[in-house]
Design an enzyme around this catalytic site. Structure first.
Site, PDB file in Angstrom:
ATOM      1  NE  ARG A 151      51.982 -68.500  61.103  1.00 57.74           N
ATOM      2  CZ  ARG A 151      50.722 -68.497  61.533  1.00 57.74           C
ATOM      3  NH1 ARG A 151      50.297 -67.490  62.292  1.00 57.74           N
ATOM      4  NH2 ARG A 151      49.901 -69.467  61.211  1.00 57.74           N
ATOM      5  CE  LYS A 175      51.443 -68.283  57.301  1.00 50.19           C
ATOM      6  NZ  LYS A 175      51.740 -69.611  56.727  1.00 50.19           N
ATOM      7  CG  HIS A 240      58.954 -73.049  60.640  1.00 51.50           C
ATOM      8  ND1 HIS A 240      57.734 -72.411  60.639  1.00 51.50           N
ATOM      9  CD2 HIS A 240      58.719 -74.311  60.206  1.00 51.50           C
ATOM     10  CE1 HIS A 240      56.801 -73.252  60.210  1.00 51.50           C
ATOM     11  NE2 HIS A 240      57.384 -74.407  59.945  1.00 51.50           N
ATOM     12  NE  ARG A 243      54.264 -71.544  63.607  1.00 51.04           N
ATOM     13  CZ  ARG A 243      53.038 -71.169  63.972  1.00 51.04           C
ATOM     14  NH1 ARG A 243      52.873 -70.494  65.102  1.00 51.04           N
ATOM     15  NH2 ARG A 243      51.988 -71.473  63.244  1.00 51.04           N
ATOM     16  CG  HIS A 266      48.107 -74.346  62.075  1.00 51.13           C
ATOM     17  ND1 HIS A 266      48.705 -75.440  62.651  1.00 51.13           N
ATOM     18  CD2 HIS A 266      49.127 -73.549  61.666  1.00 51.13           C
ATOM     19  CE1 HIS A 266      50.016 -75.329  62.590  1.00 51.13           C
ATOM     20  NE2 HIS A 266      50.299 -74.183  62.003  1.00 51.13           N
ATOM     21  CE1 TYR A 275      55.032 -75.969  63.731  1.00 52.12           C
ATOM     22  CE2 TYR A 275      53.816 -74.946  61.931  1.00 52.12           C
ATOM     23  CZ  TYR A 275      54.807 -74.902  62.894  1.00 52.12           C
ATOM     24  OH  TYR A 275      55.564 -73.778  63.012  1.00 52.12           O
TER      25      TYR A 275
END
Length: 309
Positions: A151, A175, A240, A243, A266, A275
């Site tokens: 990221r 995250k 992004h 990625r 994720h 994605y």
């Protein structure tokens, strides 16, 4: 948080949408309106809203069109994800928002040829005499974006010695504080090593800038400039998108979806499935060629043909 805090955080979020996500002006305007209205309903406490407050808020949307509800919910989910990414909230209450069942748009896709064109530009820059150290920095950034699927925030905030020359992986905290192991290619390690020689030993960041590290906005600008030089419309490219290209191209090459989920960080496999968009034609060919009933079905079709005589 006060109403003033809500306003300031909403503006920060919208600035990120402009700079990093490359969102269209109409989208940013709509998101801004949705967030400010939500803040008013929650008396200026949107930024700290919990699940119960969001359920009450979504109750106000009952008579709205499904598309409108989907947009409002998407705006709030992205806003809360942004707050969590920035460390401004420890949780992300977005799951409490309604999902009207609309199909999610697929991310922008770069072909392998597009990525190759970007690396060709970098190679041309490296052939210049004298070599500009900033071109070495660009190479390290792009190699890590496309080669490891980092990221933007994770990339720009890497410590100076995060990538070791003798270790083909690094451990990141992404995250929600979740740690994950990220593979680093030989090319990326070599590019990082060349760039790191130009980073003062006392600097804490691999990509320093001023008193801190390179900003995500500046990374976005560098990627877009490189895309334009490679003949790719800049609005198609962002950190992004690179990625996403990492994940898409790995999946097309036969990578396991669960392995990609781990590498991308994720929490939900459904996120990885969206994605990592794969061309539907390739999937059809894969089923026809690899499914155990494929040959039997083909034989059945031949047997079912009427006798030409």
């Amino acid at each position: 948080m006060s109403k003033t805090d809500d306003r300031a955080l909403i503006e920060r979020f919208l600035e990120m949408m402009r700079a990093e996500a490359g969102a269209a002006g109409n989208t940013i305007a709509a998101y801004g309106t949705d967030l400010r209205l939500a803040s008013e309903v929650l008396e200026g406490r949107l930024s700290e809203a919990g699940a119960s407050a969001l359920e009450r808020l979504s109750g106000e949307w009952q008579n709205l069109a499904r598309a409108t509800v989907a947009r409002k919910a998407a705006a709030l989910r992205r806003f809360f994800a942004f707050l969590a990414d920035e460390g401004l909230r420890k949780d992300d209450p977005g799951a409490a928002l309604p999902r009207p069942g609309m199909a999610r748009a697929l991310p922008k896709v770069l072909s392998i040829e597009d990525v190759a064109a970007m690396f060709a530009v970098i190679a041309t820059r490296h052939a210049r005499v004298p070599l500009d150290p900033l071109d070495l920095r660009l190479a390290a950034l792009i190699e890590l974006l496309y080669g490891s699927g980092l990221r933007a925030t994770e990339l720009v905030s890497l410590p100076r010695n995060a990538v070791a020359p003798d270790r083909p992986w690094l451990i990141l905290k992404g995250k929600g504080g979740r740690e994950r192991l990220v593979p680093i290619s030989d090319r990326a390690r070599a590019a990082v090593a060349m760039w790191r020689d130009h980073v003062a030993i006392g600097r804490p960041w691999l990509f320093p800038s001023g008193k801190s590290h390179l900003s995500r906005v500046r990374l976005y600008q560098l990627v877009r400039t490189l895309a334009a030089e490679a003949g790719i419309p800049p609005d198609r490219v962002s950190p992004h998108v690179l990625r996403h290209a990492f994940a898409t191209h790995l999946l097309e090459g036969g990578a396991d979806l669960r392995a990609l989920q781990a590498m991308l960080g994720h929490a939900d496999i459904a996120t990885t499935e969206i994605y990592t968009h794969v061309d539907s034609k390739r999937l059809v060919e894969l089923v026809n060629q690899r499914h155990p009933l494929g040959e039997a079905l083909d034989a059945a079709r031949v047997d079912a043909k009427p006798d030409a005589s």
